[in-house]
Design an enzyme around this catalytic site. Structure first.
Site, PDB file in Angstrom:
ATOM      1  N   ASP A 218       0.787  -1.227   0.000  1.00  0.00           N
ATOM      2  CA  ASP A 218       0.000   0.000   0.000  1.00  0.00           C
ATOM      3  C   ASP A 218       0.821   1.280   0.000  1.00  0.00           C
ATOM      4  O   ASP A 218       0.308   2.356  -0.296  1.00  0.00           O
ATOM      5  CB  ASP A 218      -0.934   0.022   1.208  1.00  0.00           C
ATOM      6  CG  ASP A 218      -2.017  -1.043   1.128  1.00  0.00           C
ATOM      7  OD1 ASP A 218      -2.347  -1.453   0.000  1.00  0.00           O
ATOM      8  OD2 ASP A 218      -2.511  -1.465   2.187  1.00  0.00           O
ATOM      9  N   ASP A 242       0.534   5.643   1.891  1.00  0.00           N
ATOM     10  CA  ASP A 242      -0.593   5.191   2.710  1.00  0.00           C
ATOM     11  C   ASP A 242      -0.362   5.639   4.151  1.00  0.00           C
ATOM     12  O   ASP A 242      -0.479   6.814   4.444  1.00  0.00           O
ATOM     13  CB  ASP A 242      -0.754   3.679   2.586  1.00  0.00           C
ATOM     14  CG  ASP A 242      -2.059   3.182   3.193  1.00  0.00           C
ATOM     15  OD1 ASP A 242      -3.051   3.933   3.170  1.00  0.00           O
ATOM     16  OD2 ASP A 242      -2.095   2.046   3.690  1.00  0.00           O
ATOM     17  N   ASP A 246       1.698   1.230  10.243  1.00  0.00           N
ATOM     18  CA  ASP A 246       0.507   0.402  10.369  1.00  0.00           C
ATOM     19  C   ASP A 246       0.828  -0.800  11.248  1.00  0.00           C
ATOM     20  O   ASP A 246       1.840  -1.485  11.040  1.00  0.00           O
ATOM     21  CB  ASP A 246       0.024  -0.086   9.003  1.00  0.00           C
ATOM     22  CG  ASP A 246      -0.835   0.944   8.277  1.00  0.00           C
ATOM     23  OD1 ASP A 246      -0.804   2.120   8.672  1.00  0.00           O
ATOM     24  OD2 ASP A 246      -1.515   0.572   7.308  1.00  0.00           O
ATOM     25  N   ARG A 298      -5.309  10.555  12.477  1.00  0.00           N
ATOM     26  CA  ARG A 298      -4.830   9.217  12.849  1.00  0.00           C
ATOM     27  C   ARG A 298      -3.467   9.259  13.533  1.00  0.00           C
ATOM     28  O   ARG A 298      -2.478   8.759  13.016  1.00  0.00           O
ATOM     29  CB  ARG A 298      -4.775   8.290  11.634  1.00  0.00           C
ATOM     30  CG  ARG A 298      -6.125   8.038  11.001  1.00  0.00           C
ATOM     31  CD  ARG A 298      -6.023   6.989   9.908  1.00  0.00           C
ATOM     32  NE  ARG A 298      -7.326   6.715   9.300  1.00  0.00           N
ATOM     33  CZ  ARG A 298      -7.546   5.804   8.363  1.00  0.00           C
ATOM     34  NH1 ARG A 298      -6.538   5.080   7.922  1.00  0.00           N
ATOM     35  NH2 ARG A 298      -8.756   5.623   7.874  1.00  0.00           N
TER      36      ARG A 298
END
Length: 420
Positions: A218, A242, A246, A298
């Site tokens: 990603d 992205d 993560d 985020r």
């Protein structure tokens, strides 16, 4: 090179079951059934490292601090003011705090020196970063000089590795990012990670004698998939296609510390979707980071697990700072939150896909946070189910200390023979 496995029954089912069991073992090895004991351990370390008595003692020994030897938090105090860091690099393995505190990376392994910034993702050659990270033995990976490493596929890292960028300015840039999948015990330290792109997939080396087909990536800066005991420290990150970091697929025992993050939309994603209850084992400490210019949202965005967000400096966001869905536990302690001028973006928190009647029971706590420019945190939930007696909990260092604690977030300019 080994060929991809051809599926046949019943052997294929047995292989699939074995893979599932191995993946579950990675997560269970790092999961802590008493997460508040980790919160307590972390806050005690911060209190010790910044106590007035200790500060006075250090001033007597060393006089007035000057330059980067002013190590301002317990992680940095463990190693940064030592002039022998370059000859005793593996001391760093003692220094992690939080949920990733048992991470030792390549401790006890050989020193491997990256001399070649080139990258052959299918058949890596000795001297390159990719060759080092796919070895099965523990390795402490360092860099011979400043370099920019640009890859056309993600760099897949095996267990028991330390990528140690101290002593050089090392950029992972303009290509694939760093991936840890079904592996454990990895330290990623003192790197620039920026301008990370999506990659098309293909045959990518995952061990010294094996490559495997990889699907499209990603464009994450650092991707943790079913990984455990991972420590990410002193990274400077920006402009990943992205996410910057993560943490998904039941990854656990993670610490992200001392990083400087800028110019990005979706900064950190902890838990990939709302249909993976196995992510309840995710446990992440986010500490001493500077969330800086050009960030949108985020920081992090959480699902299911337990997240300790402590002593970070949030100087910029455009939409919100901390978000989540699927009943995550978020403990915000001693952070500084400076809201943007936009009156519609003053709220630090954002809850998705749930009515208030549902999210009011999620445990989102704020303690000793410093709210500035009309920032506000909307707490929810009651007491955390815990083994600890509440009287034993150590209070966090207040948000007023954050500028000191995060002063040296991001990559460091370390020189051998000098304090870093």
């Amino acid at each position: 090179m080994e060929r991809s496995l051809q599926w046949s029954r019943p052997a294929s089912l047995l292989l699939f079951a074995a893979a599932l069991l191995a993946a579950a073992a990675v997560a269970s090895a790092g999961y802590n059934p008493d997460p508040l004991s980790v919160v307590n351990h972390f806050n005690r370390a911060v209190q010790r490292s910044s106590s007035p008595r200790r500060t006075l003692s250090e001033k007597k020994k060393k006089g007035k601090y000057s330059g980067p030897c002013l190590a301002t938090n317990p992680i940095d105090r463990c190693w940064r003011c030592r002039k022998d860091w370059a000859t005793d690099r593996q001391r760093l393995a003692r220094c992690a705090k939080g949920f990733g505190r048992e991470t030792t990376g390549g401790l006890g392994g050989k020193i491997y020196i990256v001399t070649d910034p080139s990258d052959d993702f299918k058949n890596p050659v000795p001297g390159t970063l990719r060759w080092g990270v796919v070895q099965t033995e523990p390795l402490w990976i360092i860099f011979a000089r400043d370099m920019i490493i640009t890859t056309t596929q993600e760099i897949v890292i095996q267990s028991n590795k330390t990528i140690d960028g101290r002593g050089a300015q090392v950029h992972i840039a303009d290509g694939g990012g760093l991936t840890v999948q079904n592996q454990r015990n990895i330290i990623i330290h003192n790197l620039h990670v920026h301008d990370i792109k999506k990659t098309d997939g293909g045959d990518v080396a995952v061990s010294p004698n094996h490559f495997t087909p990889r699907t499209k990536a990603d464009g994450d800066g650092v991707s943790l998939f079913n990984a455990s005991n991972i420590w990410i420290d002193h990274l400077s990150m920006s402009l990943c296609q992205d996410g910057m970091v993560d943490v998904v697929a039941a990854s656990t025992a993670i610490t992200i510390s001392n990083c400087h993050l800028t110019n990005h939309n979706d900064v950190m994603l902890f838990g990939a979707n709302d249909n993976t209850p196995e992510d309840k084992v995710i446990q992440v400490t986010v500490a001493f980071n500077h969330f800086g210019r050009g960030l949108v949202q985020r920081m992090p965005r959480c699902r299911y697990g337990f997240f300790h967000v402590v002593n970070n400096d949030y100087t910029h966001w455009l939409m919100y700072a901390i978000g989540g869905s699927s009943n995550p536990t978020i403990i915000s302690q001693g952070n500084r939150y400076i809201a943007p001028p936009n009156m519609a973006a003053k709220q630090i928190t954002k809850r998705d896909y749930a009515e208030e009647s549902v999210w009011k029971n999620w445990v989102w706590h704020t303690e000793a946070d410093l709210m500035m420019n009309n920032a506000f945190f909307t707490p929810s939930g009651g007491n955390i189910q815990q083994k600890l007696n509440k009287k034993d909990l150590i209070k966090p260092k207040p948000g007023e200390y954050v500028t000191r604690l995060t002063r040296f977030a991001g990559t460091l300019a370390c020189k051998p023979g000098c304090a870093c």
